[in-house]
Design an enzyme around this catalytic site. Structure first.
Site, PDB file in Angstrom:
ATOM      1  N   LYS A  59       0.979  -1.352   0.240  1.00  0.00           N
ATOM      2  CA  LYS A  59      -0.528   0.242   0.292  1.00  0.00           C
ATOM      3  C   LYS A  59       0.609   1.163  -0.049  1.00  0.00           C
ATOM      4  O   LYS A  59       1.756   1.275   0.673  1.00  0.00           O
ATOM      5  CB  LYS A  59      -0.729  -0.397   1.291  1.00  0.00           C
ATOM      6  CG  LYS A  59      -1.876   0.805   1.492  1.00  0.00           C
ATOM      7  CD  LYS A  59      -2.806   1.171   2.748  1.00  0.00           C
ATOM      8  CE  LYS A  59      -3.670   2.004   2.710  1.00  0.00           C
ATOM      9  NZ  LYS A  59      -5.005   1.713   3.329  1.00  0.00           N
ATOM     10  N   SER A 134      -9.635   2.015   2.995  1.00  0.00           N
ATOM     11  CA  SER A 134      -9.160   2.982   1.743  1.00  0.00           C
ATOM     12  C   SER A 134      -7.882   1.971   1.491  1.00  0.00           C
ATOM     13  O   SER A 134      -7.133   2.391   0.468  1.00  0.00           O
ATOM     14  CB  SER A 134      -8.129   3.775   3.063  1.00  0.00           C
ATOM     15  OG  SER A 134      -7.832   3.686   3.898  1.00  0.00           O
ATOM     16  N   SER A 158      -9.938  -0.401   7.208  1.00  0.00           N
ATOM     17  CA  SER A 158      -9.699  -0.424   6.085  1.00  0.00           C
ATOM     18  C   SER A 158      -8.955  -1.386   5.492  1.00  0.00           C
ATOM     19  O   SER A 158      -8.456  -1.580   4.158  1.00  0.00           O
ATOM     20  CB  SER A 158      -8.779   1.289   5.646  1.00  0.00           C
ATOM     21  OG  SER A 158      -9.256   1.886   6.046  1.00  0.00           O
TER      22      SER A 158
HETATM   23  N1  GLN Z   1     -13.438   4.470   6.409  1.00  0.00           N
HETATM   24  C1  GLN Z   1     -12.859   5.141   7.427  1.00  0.00           C
HETATM   25  C2  GLN Z   1     -12.941   6.673   7.335  1.00  0.00           C
HETATM   26  O1  GLN Z   1     -12.198   7.146   6.454  1.00  0.00           O
HETATM   27  C3  GLN Z   1     -11.532   4.337   8.058  1.00  0.00           C
HETATM   28  C4  GLN Z   1     -10.373   4.507   7.160  1.00  0.00           C
HETATM   29  C5  GLN Z   1      -8.985   3.250   7.229  1.00  0.00           C
HETATM   30  O2  GLN Z   1      -9.371   1.641   8.115  1.00  0.00           O
HETATM   31  N2  GLN Z   1      -8.128   3.795   7.049  1.00  0.00           N
HETATM   32  O3  GLN Z   1     -11.448   6.906   8.335  1.00  0.00           O
END
Ligand code: GLN
Length: 453
Positions: A59, A134, A158
């Protein structure tokens, strides 16, 4: 096959197919082939580590020497880290080959991969739908066979939510199990690195090398890393599985619920016992998270100021203009929204009303889990309320988007490990089953996932 052959196979697929999916921000073919040929030499010499020569994708939140680390932001479009993240270094030591850096929501803020500066990622199961976020690029790359596995990070879901939407296994380990050093910080008390792979067995092999104690991360826990593959075939007889009633309420797609209920039957047939439990503060996890995560992100992202590294505006008039324009130009809308909310929640007049209150709620949420784990070993429920949704359908409504993580966020607030595995399809789109474990119970989670698969 040699590592060079396998690596070339994936590089060819990426070159041919990733125009469609957009799962990679950067590919590193020359570096990958050089690493693969070094791995082949290690393999020929004998005694090479289990993962030697296996290509994976990272990532784009993990720092990699000599290769751009953008976090999918214009702010870091020109950033080349001078050091490797600890997990990148761990994999290099094992002879793992890096195929490239995967797309993501900007600074890992999102649930759909629509906030990336490099454009959205398409879900390989349904290209009109999001892959989740994400870590959407990591998930799409693995789902489309553009990498056998990928690293990812999970602050509120995410890893698990994209795993659910792309039909993969995704594990977020216990907070402190995997080093955060060199993983660009979003919300430091919630962030944890983990893995997206096809199976729990692959995740176990990969976690063996990803997990380590790291003195460079003050929240890393000095605790032996077990061999996660050793217990994959243990019997589930007598495993006590808790099913929280709060995870089956309003908002859950009925067909998703039916698949999760069918999975419960599978676990019963494998010898587990099923127990109805309650996590009474579940409905407070999204509101608490959306105070704590933005608060921490507003502090973490203050280092991106146009002075030290990253985007700098043209011809600044003075220092203030430099800060303001560099940040206004460098950050996207969702990141700006989080910084504003977080700075507000931390400001002197509102700290007690929001931040301090959210921390107290966090404590209650954690206590729910501590109480539940007195009588069960694993907690089971859906990963996401419904399958992958269409592009644009939630991006105009932040609250609808935030509710995507309603079942995953509490795990991060509590610091517990969680995992998602595929458990069926709704409208030809994958559905994820979530398993949450007690602190450092990754081996048990992977065992339960492997037996299901
Ligand atoms: N969807 C959540 C956010 O927007 C979690 C994102 C994540 O786990 N990095 O913060």
């Amino acid at each position: 096959f040699s590592s060079v052959e396998v690596t070339q196979h994936y590089l060819d697929r990426i070159a041919r197919l990733d125009k469609t999916y957009n799962s990679y921000i950067t590919t590193t073919p020359a570096l990958a082939l050089a690493q693969a040929s070094a791995a082949d030499k290690r393999l020929a010499a004998g005694n090479a580590p289990a993962l030697c020569g296996v290509p994976i994708a990272h990532k784009d939140i993990f720092c990699t020497i000599g290769v751009r680390t953008s976090c999918a932001s214009k702010m870091l479009d020109n950033f080349i880290a001078p050091y490797n993240a600890t997990i990148v270094e761990n994999y290099l030591d094992s002879g793992v080959v890096m195929l490239g850096k995967t797309n993501m929501d900007e600074f890992a803020m999102g649930s759909s991969n629509e906030t990336s500066y490099y454009g959205p990622v398409k879900n390989p199961w349904a290209t009109d739908c999001v892959p989740g976020g994400s870590s959407g690029g990591s998930a799409a790359a693995v789902a489309a066979h553009l990498a056998p596995a990928a690293t990812a990070s999970d602050t509120g879901g995410s890893i698990r939510q994209p795993a659910a939407h792309c039909g993969l296994t995704g594990i977020k380990p216990t907070y402190g199990r995997v080093s955060r050093w060199g993983m660009i910080a979003f919300a430091s008390s919630l962030d944890q690195a983990g893995i997206l792979s096809r199976t729990a067995e692959d995740a176990a092999i990969l976690l063996n090398d990803m997990a380590s104690y790291d003195t460079k991360d003050s929240t890393s826990v000095d605790r032996e890393v077990p061999d996660y593959t050793a217990t994959l075939n243990d019997s589930l007889k007598g495993l006590r599985i808790g099913v929280p009633k709060e995870y089956f309420g309003e908002g859950l797609n009925p067909q998703t619920a039916a698949h999760v209920e069918a999975a419960i039957k599978v676990y019963e047939s494998l010898g587990a016992t099923i127990h109805s439990i309650s996590l009474p503060h579940t409905n407070l996890s999204v509101p608490a998270y959306y105070v704590i995560a933005p608060a921490e992100c507003s502090a973490n992202l203050s280092r991106m100021d146009g002075v030290r590294y990253g985007h700098r505006c043209e011809n600044p008039k003075d220092l203030n203009d430099l800060y303001m324009r560099s940040r206004s130009e460098g950050f996207g809308d969702e990141v700006k929204r989080r910084i504003l909310v977080g700075a507000y929640a931390l400001s002197a007049g509102y700290y007690d009303a929001y931040y301090s209150k959210a921390q107290k709620v966090r404590r209650l949420i954690k206590q729910d889990f501590v109480d539940a784990f007195q009588s069960v070993d694993v907690i089971l429920g859906p990963t996401s309320p419904s399958p992958a949704f269409q592009f644009g359908s939630k991006s105009k409504d932040p609250v609808a988007m935030y509710l995507e993580d309603i079942y995953t966020i509490a795990t991060n607030l509590a610091g517990l490990p969680g995992l998602s595995i595929p458990c069926g399809f709704v409208d030809s789109k994958p559905v994820g089953l979530q398993l949450i474990g007690n602190f450092f119970a990754e081996a048990q989670l992977l065992n339960a996932a492997h037996q299901f698969q």
